[in-house]
Write a protein that holds these residues in place. Structure first.
Motif, mmCIF file in Angstrom:
data_model
loop_
_atom_site.group_PDB
_atom_site.id
_atom_site.type_symbol
_atom_site.label_atom_id
_atom_site.label_comp_id
_atom_site.label_asym_id
_atom_site.label_seq_id
_atom_site.Cartn_x
_atom_site.Cartn_y
_atom_site.Cartn_z
ATOM 1 N N ASP A 23 0.835 -1.203 0.000
ATOM 2 C CA ASP A 23 0.000 0.000 0.000
ATOM 3 C C ASP A 23 0.872 1.255 0.000
ATOM 4 O OD1 ASP A 23 -2.185 -1.665 0.140
ATOM 5 O OD2 ASP A 23 -2.379 -1.505 2.309
ATOM 6 N N PHE A 24 1.877 1.249 0.838
ATOM 7 C CA PHE A 24 2.805 2.385 0.918
ATOM 8 C C PHE A 24 3.503 2.599 -0.418
ATOM 9 C CE2 PHE A 24 7.029 4.114 1.711
ATOM 10 C CZ PHE A 24 6.748 5.226 2.495
ATOM 11 N N LEU A 25 3.960 1.515 -1.033
ATOM 12 C CA LEU A 25 4.692 1.623 -2.295
ATOM 13 C C LEU A 25 3.839 2.166 -3.422
ATOM 14 C CD1 LEU A 25 6.835 -1.655 -2.377
ATOM 15 C CD2 LEU A 25 7.646 0.693 -2.072
ATOM 16 N N ILE A 26 2.580 1.710 -3.506
ATOM 17 C CA ILE A 26 1.726 2.139 -4.615
ATOM 18 C C ILE A 26 1.365 3.613 -4.483
ATOM 19 C CG2 ILE A 26 -0.491 1.505 -3.575
ATOM 20 C CD1 ILE A 26 0.467 0.863 -7.224
ATOM 21 N N VAL A 27 1.137 4.076 -3.253
ATOM 22 C CA VAL A 27 0.851 5.496 -3.036
ATOM 23 C C VAL A 27 2.088 6.334 -3.335
ATOM 24 C CG1 VAL A 27 0.233 7.251 -1.323
ATOM 25 C CG2 VAL A 27 -0.976 5.058 -1.354
ATOM 26 N N LEU A 28 3.225 5.865 -2.862
ATOM 27 C CA LEU A 28 4.486 6.572 -3.079
ATOM 28 C C LEU A 28 4.793 6.704 -4.567
ATOM 29 C CD1 LEU A 28 6.948 7.745 -1.480
ATOM 30 C CD2 LEU A 28 8.032 5.525 -1.803
ATOM 31 N N ARG A 29 4.620 5.628 -5.307
ATOM 32 C CA ARG A 29 4.948 5.622 -6.738
ATOM 33 C C ARG A 29 4.057 6.575 -7.518
ATOM 34 N NH1 ARG A 29 3.392 2.399 -11.294
ATOM 35 N NH2 ARG A 29 5.073 2.274 -12.819
ATOM 36 N N HIS A 30 2.762 6.559 -7.243
ATOM 37 C CA HIS A 30 1.845 7.436 -7.980
ATOM 38 C C HIS A 30 2.026 8.902 -7.595
ATOM 39 C CE1 HIS A 30 -0.985 4.904 -10.359
ATOM 40 N NE2 HIS A 30 -0.457 3.957 -9.600
ATOM 41 N N SER A 31 2.410 9.144 -6.354
ATOM 42 C CA SER A 31 2.602 10.531 -5.911
ATOM 43 C C SER A 31 3.890 11.117 -6.476
ATOM 44 C CB SER A 31 2.634 10.601 -4.383
ATOM 45 O OG SER A 31 1.466 10.047 -3.838
ATOM 46 N N ALA A 32 4.994 10.377 -6.323
ATOM 47 C CA ALA A 32 6.287 10.866 -6.796
ATOM 48 C C ALA A 32 6.360 10.879 -8.314
ATOM 49 C CB ALA A 32 7.411 10.008 -6.224
ATOM 50 N N GLY A 34 3.665 11.031 -10.335
ATOM 51 C CA GLY A 34 2.540 11.734 -10.936
ATOM 52 C C GLY A 34 2.262 13.053 -10.247
ATOM 53 N N SER A 35 1.407 12.996 -9.257
ATOM 54 C CA SER A 35 1.046 14.216 -8.527
ATOM 55 C C SER A 35 0.466 13.847 -7.176
ATOM 56 C CB SER A 35 0.009 15.024 -9.314
ATOM 57 O OG SER A 35 -1.225 14.328 -9.367
ATOM 58 N N ARG A 36 0.320 14.842 -6.324
ATOM 59 C CA ARG A 36 -0.279 14.600 -5.022
ATOM 60 C C ARG A 36 -1.711 14.112 -5.159
ATOM 61 N NH1 ARG A 36 2.138 20.138 -2.337
ATOM 62 N NH2 ARG A 36 4.084 19.236 -1.510
ATOM 63 N N ARG A 37 -2.454 14.701 -6.099
ATOM 64 C CA ARG A 37 -3.842 14.283 -6.300
ATOM 65 C C ARG A 37 -3.910 12.821 -6.732
ATOM 66 N NH1 ARG A 37 -6.781 19.386 -9.402
ATOM 67 N NH2 ARG A 37 -6.548 20.897 -7.692
ATOM 68 N N PRO A 106 5.306 16.123 -14.729
ATOM 69 C CA PRO A 106 4.515 15.235 -13.887
ATOM 70 C C PRO A 106 3.018 15.357 -14.112
ATOM 71 C CG PRO A 106 6.244 16.270 -12.591
ATOM 72 C CD PRO A 106 6.251 16.941 -13.931
ATOM 73 N N ALA A 107 2.536 16.561 -14.420
ATOM 74 C CA ALA A 107 1.100 16.753 -14.610
ATOM 75 C C ALA A 107 0.574 15.916 -15.765
ATOM 76 C CB ALA A 107 0.797 18.228 -14.864
ATOM 77 N N ILE A 108 1.395 15.762 -16.811
ATOM 78 C CA ILE A 108 0.982 14.949 -17.956
ATOM 79 C C ILE A 108 0.935 13.491 -17.554
ATOM 80 C CG2 ILE A 108 1.618 14.190 -20.271
ATOM 81 C CD1 ILE A 108 2.807 16.924 -20.759
ATOM 82 N N ALA A 110 0.489 12.324 -14.669
ATOM 83 C CA ALA A 110 -0.580 12.097 -13.698
ATOM 84 C C ALA A 110 -1.921 11.906 -14.370
ATOM 85 C CB ALA A 110 -0.654 13.274 -12.711
ATOM 86 N N ARG A 111 -2.115 12.516 -15.562
ATOM 87 C CA ARG A 111 -3.395 12.402 -16.241
ATOM 88 C C ARG A 111 -3.556 11.084 -16.956
ATOM 89 N NH1 ARG A 111 -2.480 17.902 -17.725
ATOM 90 N NH2 ARG A 111 -1.773 17.265 -19.791
ATOM 91 N N ARG A 112 -2.455 10.402 -17.228
ATOM 92 C CA ARG A 112 -2.521 9.200 -18.040
ATOM 93 C C ARG A 112 -3.352 8.073 -17.453
ATOM 94 N NH1 ARG A 112 3.417 8.288 -20.785
ATOM 95 N NH2 ARG A 112 3.176 9.770 -22.500
ATOM 96 N N PRO A 113 -3.115 7.675 -16.186
ATOM 97 C CA PRO A 113 -3.827 6.516 -15.686
ATOM 98 C C PRO A 113 -5.343 6.706 -15.593
ATOM 99 C CG PRO A 113 -1.915 7.026 -14.326
ATOM 100 C CD PRO A 113 -2.153 8.195 -15.229
ATOM 101 N N GLY A 114 -5.815 7.923 -15.331
ATOM 102 C CA GLY A 114 -7.232 8.139 -15.129
ATOM 103 C C GLY A 114 -7.596 7.998 -13.670
ATOM 104 N N ARG A 115 -8.546 8.814 -13.235
ATOM 105 C CA ARG A 115 -8.882 8.843 -11.813
ATOM 106 C C ARG A 115 -9.395 7.497 -11.315
ATOM 107 N NH1 ARG A 115 -12.021 14.708 -11.459
ATOM 108 N NH2 ARG A 115 -10.211 15.993 -12.046
ATOM 109 N N LEU A 116 -10.288 6.875 -12.078
ATOM 110 C CA LEU A 116 -10.844 5.591 -11.637
ATOM 111 C C LEU A 116 -9.770 4.519 -11.592
ATOM 112 C CD1 LEU A 116 -13.281 3.930 -10.830
ATOM 113 C CD2 LEU A 116 -13.727 3.497 -13.270
#
Length: 209
Positions: A23-32, A34-37, A106-108, A110-116
Motif C-alpha cells: 500500500d505504501f509503495l503504490i501510493v508513493l509511486r503514484h505521488s512521486a 505523478g502528482s499529489r492528487r 509530472p502533470a501529464i 498524472a493524467r494518463r492513468p485516469g482517476r478511476l
C-alpha cells in the motif's frame, strides 16, 4: 460513548498502518511519479480495500474462511498472482521507458492513468493481501471490547479508516513535493525496476507453501 475502550486497538492500528508494504509503495509511486492528487486517489482506493477487510473481520468472515480453508488459499493465490503480475508489468514498462519520457512534466504523467484507474490500483493492491482478513479478525478478537455494540463497531471502523486515509494522504503529500518528483524523474527507471521487484517479491511470499 467513551473512546477509552478502543484506544489500545487504535494504537496498534496506527503502528500497523504506518509500516511499509504494498500500500505504501503504490501510493508513493503514484505521488512521486505523478502528482499529489494522483497519490490521494490511490490512497482512497487503499482505504476502500482496508474497509472491506475490516468489515469482514468485524462481522466474523474470518471464522468462515478458517472453516473453509480452500477459500483462503484461493484468495492468497489470486493476490499473489496480482502482485507478481503488477510487478512484472512495472518492470517491463520501466525497461521500455525512453530517456525522453523521464523529462515529461509530472502533470501529464498524472493524467494518463485516469482517476478511476488510480483508485482501482490502490484498491486491488490492498485486496491482493488476504492476510489482512486474518489480521483484522485477530485484532478485533483480542482488542475490541466484547460488549461492543453496533455503534461502537461503527465508530471503531470509522476511526481506523480515518487514520489510514490521513497517513496515506500525508505520504502522497510529501512524496508529491517538487523536489521529490524531480528526483524521482531523474531516477525513475531504476526506482520503477526496484518497485516492480519488490511487488514480485511480496507476491511470491503470498504463494502458499
Amino acid at each position: 460513548m467513551s473512546w477509552l475502550p478502543i484506544l489500545p486497538l487504535l494504537g496498534v492500528w496506527i503502528l500497523v498502518v504506518m509500516s511499509p508494504g504494498p500500500d505504501f509503495l503504490i501510493v508513493l509511486r503514484h505521488s512521486a511519479g505523478g502528482s499529489r492528487r494522483s497519490g490521494v486517489r490511490v490512497a482512497a482506493g487503499v482505504v476502500t480495500g482496508i474497509g472491506v477487510w475490516a468489515v469482514a473481520g468485524l462481522f466474523g468472515v474470518t471464522m468462515l474462511v478458517q472453516r473453509f480453508e480452500w477459500l483462503y488459499t484461493a484468495a492468497r493465490v489470486a493476490g499473489a498472482l496480482f502482485l507478481v503480475a503488477f510487478g512484472v508489468a512495472t518492470i517491463r514498462a520501466a525497461r521500455k521507458r525512453s530517456p525522453q519520457a523521464d523529462d515529461e512534466p509530472p502533470a501529464i504523467a498524472a493524467r494518463r492513468p485516469g482517476r478511476l484507474r488510480e483508485w482501482r490500483a490502490g484498491l486491488l493492491t490492498n485486496l491482493a493481501n488476504p492476510k489482512a482478513l486474518v489480521f483484522f479478525g485477530a485484532l478485533f478478537a483480542s482488542l475490541l471490547p466484547h460488549h461492543a455494540n453496533l455503534a461502537m463497531r461503527a465508530v471503531t471502523l470509522g476511526a481506523m479508516l480515518a487514520v489510514a486515509f490521513a497517513w496515506f494522504s500525508a505520504v502522497a503529500f510529501l512524496a508529491g513535493s517538487p523536489w521529490i518528483t524531480r528526483g524521482y524523474g531523474r531516477l525513475r527507471k531504476r526506482l520503477d525496476l526496484l518497485t516492480g521487484g519488490l511487488f514480485v517479491g511480496m507476491g511470491a511470499l503470498l504463494i502458499p507453501r
